[in-house]
Scaffold this active site. Structure first.
Site, short mmCIF file in Angstrom:
data_model
loop_
_atom_site.label_atom_id
_atom_site.label_comp_id
_atom_site.label_asym_id
_atom_site.label_seq_id
_atom_site.Cartn_x
_atom_site.Cartn_y
_atom_site.Cartn_z
N ASP A 174 0.83 -1.21 0.00
CA ASP A 174 0.00 0.00 0.00
C ASP A 174 0.86 1.25 0.00
O ASP A 174 2.06 1.21 0.30
CB ASP A 174 -0.93 0.01 1.21
CG ASP A 174 -0.18 -0.06 2.54
OD1 ASP A 174 0.83 -0.79 2.61
OD2 ASP A 174 -0.61 0.59 3.51
N GLU A 183 0.24 -1.53 5.75
CA GLU A 183 1.31 -1.13 6.66
C GLU A 183 1.27 0.36 6.95
O GLU A 183 1.55 0.79 8.09
CB GLU A 183 2.67 -1.52 6.06
CG GLU A 183 3.86 -1.31 6.98
CD GLU A 183 4.53 0.06 6.83
OE1 GLU A 183 5.47 0.33 7.59
OE2 GLU A 183 4.10 0.84 5.93
#
Length: 387
Positions: A91, A151
């Protein structure tokens, strides 16, 4: 496979031969909107990487989450003990539409685009090194690849951290391909992060007709925000930042609700444990009569610590850099969190920030130095041959 210099020269040459493929994959990964809130985008990246891992012989699984991007786990060889863990995340911090505004491009040896540095370049490095090593029958150690899908928001909508911790147990070493630094530092320690809110509930009132019956939630939290900030102790290694404050509706009404959000950074989990009762006491205290304050945890990100074996692993990285004629990496401690923390919680010596090198990640000015995509790939391949 032997790790003679001749074999390394062959590996390095094959990495050079992969340069165009690396640039193509880098562009493909960057040119997908995959902010932490875009589950579809993150999962698309996961599927793409999973397909690549499968072609390399990995057995893969995806740990699925309803509201967060999935976590991808790939395994090859004997991963029952003394295996190598390779970490990263898929991400980014950028909103949908960013790719259309500023897609991947290379100008004057620098790559630009959302997540080019943090950390699509690192994923390309990892995948390419694995491709070349496995094409040369690498089998010294089993390998686990663990790539998280959320994350950047500290897994607040998933339990991905539990997967990383569980899958890391028993590993010989771990390497994370997070943002590389231009000063050649590799990360051996990271601060932990604890984010919390305090919500104050008061009593609304008209400030012209009935001001004395009001109980201001904003005033209550203003006092408590100062109390929170006063807990900062840089010498000990813990600091607080009340970064968001909201409340009220109009200026002529006493606000019956207010909320603050605070980011806490700490070098040792014991410091957080020590301060949590103090935060609870601040929440319980009343400055404005008849108000109530509720403390809530938003996210918690463990600290990455040096564990037995970290120094030896760093030395191995330094020796590999010397073989590759690269500048000497030095140990670095930073404030930003990463999933390397969960490998060290599992007792695994870990080196983080082995990704492509650059600056300004998390901003529109983010860029990566293109040549370091290739040099870091050679460095990691050499580490794997030497470990």
């Amino acid at each position: 496979m032997s790790d003679t210099l001749l074999d390394k020269n062959k590996i390095w040459q094959q990495i050079d031969d992969e340069k165009e493929n690396m640039l193509q994959l880098w562009q493909e990964l960057v040119n997908v909107d995959c902010g932490s809130g875009n589950k579809a985008g993150v999962d698309f990246i996961a599927q793409k990487i999973e397909a690549i891992l499968k072609t390399l012989g990995f057995a893969t699984t995806q740990v699925e989450f309803e509201k967060a991007g999935n976590t991808l786990v790939g395994k090859i060889g004997d991963t029952s003990k003394d295996f190598i863990v390779l970490l990263g995340h898929m991400d980014t911090v950028f909103k949908d539409g960013t790719v259309a505004e500023r897609p991947f491009k290379i100008v004057d040896g620098k790559a630009y685009g959302p997540g080019c540095l943090d950390m699509k370049g690192g994923i390309v490095i990892m995948l390419t090194a694995l491709k070349v090593l496995l094409a040369n029958n690498y089998s010294k150690h089993g390998i686990k690849v663990i790539l998280a899908g959320d994350e950047e928001v500290a897994h607040y909508l998933s339990n991905a951290s539990e997967t990383i911790l569980a899958e890391s147990k028993g590993a010989l070493a771990a390497f994370n391909f997070e943002t590389g630094f231009l000063d050649q530092g590799v990360v051996t320690r990271r601060k932990g992060r604890y984010e919390f809110t305090m919500e104050a509930y008061g009593r609304g009132a008209h400030v012209g007709n009935d001001p004395q019956s009001g109980r201001s939630a904003i005033i209550e939290l203003m006092h408590k925000g100062l109390d929170i900030e006063a807990l900062t102790d840089f010498d000990k290694g813990i600091n607080f930042n009340v970064g968001l404050f909201e409340g009220g509706t109009v200026s002529n009404a006493v606000p019956d609700y207010a909320k603050l959000t605070c980011d806490t950074r700490y070098t040792d989990y014991a410091l957080l444990e020590e301060v949590l009762p103090k935060l609870q006491a601040i929440a319980a205290k009343q400055y404005v009569p008849d108000t109530k304050t509720v403390l809530k945890t938003v996210t918690e990100f463990q600290s990455m610590d040096e564990v037995p074996g970290t120094a030896a692993l760093l030395q191995l990285v330094q020796e590999a850099a010397a073989e590759c004629n690269l500048p000497q990496p030095t140990a670095k401690a930073v404030g930003g969190g990463s999933d390397s923390a969960y490998a060290t919680v599992a007792g695994v010596p870990t080196i983080c920030a082995l990704g492509v090198q650059g600056v300004r990640n998390h901003t529109a000015e983010e860029f990566a130095v293109v040549d370091t995509l290739f040099s870091r790939c050679k460095l990691f391949a050499t580490i794997m041959l030497n470990i």
